[in-house]
Design an enzyme around this catalytic site. Structure first.
Site, mmCIF file in Angstrom:
data_model
loop_
_atom_site.group_PDB
_atom_site.id
_atom_site.type_symbol
_atom_site.label_atom_id
_atom_site.label_comp_id
_atom_site.label_asym_id
_atom_site.label_seq_id
_atom_site.Cartn_x
_atom_site.Cartn_y
_atom_site.Cartn_z
ATOM 1 N N HIS A 146 -6.174 -9.832 16.344
ATOM 2 C CA HIS A 146 -6.046 -10.905 15.363
ATOM 3 C C HIS A 146 -6.952 -12.086 15.671
ATOM 4 C CE1 HIS A 146 -2.670 -8.514 13.919
ATOM 5 N NE2 HIS A 146 -3.065 -9.002 12.766
ATOM 6 N N ARG A 155 -1.801 -13.525 4.791
ATOM 7 C CA ARG A 155 -1.048 -13.291 6.040
ATOM 8 C C ARG A 155 -0.138 -14.496 6.282
ATOM 9 N NH1 ARG A 155 -6.221 -10.672 7.810
ATOM 10 N NH2 ARG A 155 -5.669 -8.650 8.672
ATOM 11 N N ARG A 171 2.087 -11.376 1.848
ATOM 12 C CA ARG A 171 2.737 -10.460 2.778
ATOM 13 C C ARG A 171 3.831 -11.215 3.529
ATOM 14 N NH1 ARG A 171 -0.550 -7.649 7.568
ATOM 15 N NH2 ARG A 171 -0.526 -9.749 8.437
ATOM 16 N N GLU A 226 0.633 1.365 7.299
ATOM 17 C CA GLU A 226 -0.096 1.080 8.535
ATOM 18 C C GLU A 226 0.515 1.764 9.751
ATOM 19 O OE1 GLU A 226 -0.406 -3.157 9.026
ATOM 20 O OE2 GLU A 226 1.667 -3.517 8.500
ATOM 21 N N ASN A 283 -6.193 -1.465 10.203
ATOM 22 C CA ASN A 283 -6.253 -1.956 11.588
ATOM 23 C C ASN A 283 -5.116 -1.356 12.403
ATOM 24 O OD1 ASN A 283 -8.171 -3.589 10.450
ATOM 25 N ND2 ASN A 283 -6.822 -5.351 10.272
ATOM 26 N N ASP A 284 -3.922 -1.436 11.837
ATOM 27 C CA ASP A 284 -2.772 -0.881 12.556
ATOM 28 C C ASP A 284 -2.717 0.633 12.417
ATOM 29 O OD1 ASP A 284 -1.436 -2.957 13.909
ATOM 30 O OD2 ASP A 284 -0.880 -3.805 11.973
ATOM 31 N N ARG A 286 -5.167 -2.228 19.652
ATOM 32 C CA ARG A 286 -6.325 -2.823 18.971
ATOM 33 C C ARG A 286 -6.829 -4.079 19.659
ATOM 34 N NH1 ARG A 286 -3.255 -4.929 13.460
ATOM 35 N NH2 ARG A 286 -4.892 -6.479 13.228
ATOM 36 N N CYS A 323 -6.563 -3.151 2.908
ATOM 37 C CA CYS A 323 -6.716 -4.564 3.275
ATOM 38 C C CYS A 323 -7.016 -4.722 4.759
ATOM 39 C CB CYS A 323 -5.482 -5.370 2.883
ATOM 40 S SG CYS A 323 -3.981 -4.831 3.714
#
Ligand code: PEP
Ligand code: MG
Length: 570
Positions: free
Chosen positions: A197, A304, A342, A445, A468-469, A479, A516
């Site tokens: 992040h 986010r 989200r 995810e 990403n996840d 990650r 996303c």
């Protein structure tokens, strides 16, 4: 020195070393006329700390261990040492740093000297120095007259200074956020992965950044000239004039390229074969909505919301009204375009409290990515969850709002989510608060969700793939861990299969699907995602023009044919 490139472009500047624990110290430039008053502030802080230490010594009980008094002597000596407060004045005079920043800069210089000492006793005095600096920082805060806007870093408002790059061992996402209106033209950290992040926020700042550069904060010294090549992940310390010239040339080229791309802002994203593609923005704070519009986004695909919950003292989380105002601000700023909010994705590398990854891993939770994060956190805090849901629902009275739920894996979590939404709506009805129709979507995810996509589509109005996840959990690669980042492979056939399956199934059920994760903003993947049938991409505003250019040049039918011939690598 090599690291992981996470935000493109070239930055050239003088290094500002910041210890992870001190990124929240106010960093801003002072006007030349403020230099003397700032030095006076520093002196006043030193006098206050001297008085405090003197008081402690005076009030020491007679039976206190003698070491305690000796320790206070050491602290007083360090406090009055020219190498600390005197040299700090240099950063204020020469660099126009505010006192807190100057003090942390000087601490970094001295800490390094202590680290290099042969004598154990002297080396250990570094901890004392840090304590004295903490006291000075506390005294400065007490004296006030600090940061003009309250935020850590403010834009420099006078010209003629060297550009600066930030070098740190690690920066927590919450701290990175403070660098939004930052003076820094580039970032380097020792740790972190491409989709950590911290990297994501760096990318949203659109400033060249390299993470996972291992030794960077040890090798680079305060004020060194540094080149950061965010395209390939190279960091050069004290470059020669020839190297510098080469990089300045590259810098100009990439600025020209960016200018050229901004002309695509109002061009619709349509492929050569006439397929219309939706390009949405990922945002972290309400203020980012302006950049989304400016970049030509046709909506927000991922807000986010957890960033609203960061940089606050615990117990002071944003309440329903505060959240509602924030969501409403985004909805209004987007002028009728859809906004996908989200629900909080707290946890993993986005802890609520200010904590570095190192602290998280070693002192608190062994495996934060697999712990109580995202929807797991929300469902375990039901009143907080309903509060957020009410705030999001209320914002829908002002425009198009979609609700997106992160990290779902279990059917029980789906039920829990919908129960909470139903309850939140009931509460709003009871209190007579207005809200509109809000489609509810699931983030895909976790591999379990991708494998059960049919069941998800029965419950949800839309899905959004968090690559990403999805990559992290499919390949069991943290990650945020640079030591395994070479294994974080978006092209892995298992990952590709899960993405393809999700897109295909959603389309066949007539349900909207978008990506996303960072993959959506990476031009390397545009053709392959188009080939899978993706028509909605959500990314940082700064990446929209680049992806649009890819789409304008793409032929989705041809991409589909090409991709069926491609052999993905494992
Ligand atoms: C993702 O996982 O791809 C995603 C978009 O969510 P985040 O990066 O915030 O975890
Ligand atoms: Mg995610």
């Amino acid at each position: 020195m090599f690291g992981i490139p996470v935000s493109r472009g070239v930055a050239i500047g003088r290094a500002v070393l910041v210890a992870s624990s001190r990124v929240d110290v106010a960093h801003y430039f002072i006007e030349p006329a403020q230099v003397e008053p700032e030095i006076e502030r520093l002196r006043a802080a030193r006098d206050a700390v001297a008085a405090e230490l003197g008081g402690l010594q005076r009030d020491m009980p007679a039976d206190a261990p003698s070491e305690l008094s000796a320790l206070l002597d050491v602290h007083l000596m360090l406090l009055h040492d020219e190498a600390l407060t005197g040299a700090t004045g240099h950063w204020i005079r020469e660099r126009h740093y505010n006192a807190e920043w100057a003090l942390s800069a000087q601490l970094e210089v001295l800490a390094r000297q202590f680290d290099e000492m042969e004598n154990d006793y002297l080396r250990e005095r570094k901890a004392d120095l840090e304590q004295v600096v903490e006291r000075l920082l506390g005294a400065l805060m007490h004296l006030g007259g600090g940061a003009p806007s309250g935020l850590g870093v403010n834009p420099r408002d006078f010209a003629g200074e060297d550009p600066l790059v930030l070098v740190a061992n690690d920066i927590a996402p919450a701290d990175m956020l403070q660098f939004k209106r930052s003076v820094f033209t580039g970032f380097v950290t020792d740790v972190g992965g491409r989709t950590s992040h911290t990297a994501i926020v760096a990318r949203s700042l659109d400033i060249p950044a390299v993470v996972g550069a291992r030794e960077a904060s040890r090798v680079i010294r305060q004020d060194d000239w540094v080149v950061i090549d965010g395209d390939v992940g190279i960091v050069i310390i004290d470059p020669s004039p020839i190297v510098l010239e080469e990089y300045r040339f590259r810098q100009r080229q990439s600025e020209l390229e960016r200018e050229r791309l901004t002309r695509l802002r109002h061009t619709p994203a349509v492929t050569l074969d006439g397929e219309r593609v939706e390009l949405l923005a990922n945002i972290e704070l309400p203020g980012d909505a302006a950049a989304a519009l400016e970049a030509g986004a046709v909506g927000v695909g991922l807000f986010r919301s957890e960033f609203l919950f960061m940089n606050r003292s615990s117990g002071d989380l944003p309440g329903e009204d505060e959240q509602y105002e924030a969501y409403r601000a985004v909805v209004e700023a987007m002028q009728g375009l859809p906004v996908t909010i989200r629900t909080v994705d707290i946890g993993a590398d986005k802890p609520l409290e200010r904590m570095s990854l190192h602290e998280l891993r070693h002192e608190h939770v062994l495996n934060p990515a697999l712990g109580r994060r995202a929807i797991r956190w929300s469902l375990s805090e039901p009143s907080m969850f309903r509060q957020q849901l009410r705030a999001i629902l209320r914002a829908s009275a002002h425009g198009q709002v979609r609700l997106l739920v992160p990290m779902l894996a279990h059917l029980s979590e789906i039920r829990g989510t919908f129960d909470a939404i139903t309850r939140a709506k009931q509460q709003l009805n009871e209190s007579g608060r207005a809200f509109g129709a809000v489609p509810v979507g699931a983030m895909i995810e976790v591999p379990a969700a991708a494998l059960m996509i049919d069941r998800f589509l029965e419950s949800f109005d839309f899905v959004s793939i968090g690559t990403n996840d999805l990559i992290q959990y499919t390949l069991a690669i943290d990650r945020a861990d640079e030591s395994v980042s070479h294994l974080y492979d978006p092209w892995h056939p298992a990952v590709q299969e899960l993405i393809d399956r999700t897109i295909r199934t959603a389309r066949s059920r007539g349900k909207p699907v978008s990506v996303c994760g960072e993959m959506a903003g990476d031009p390397t993947f545009t053709a392959s995602l188009l080939a899978m049938g993706l028509r909605s991409f959500s990314m940082h505003p700064a990446q929209i023009a680049t992806i649009k250019q890819q789409i304008l040049r793409a032929d989705s039918r041809k991409a589909r044919e090409d991709s069926s011939e491609l052999q993905p690598t494992a």
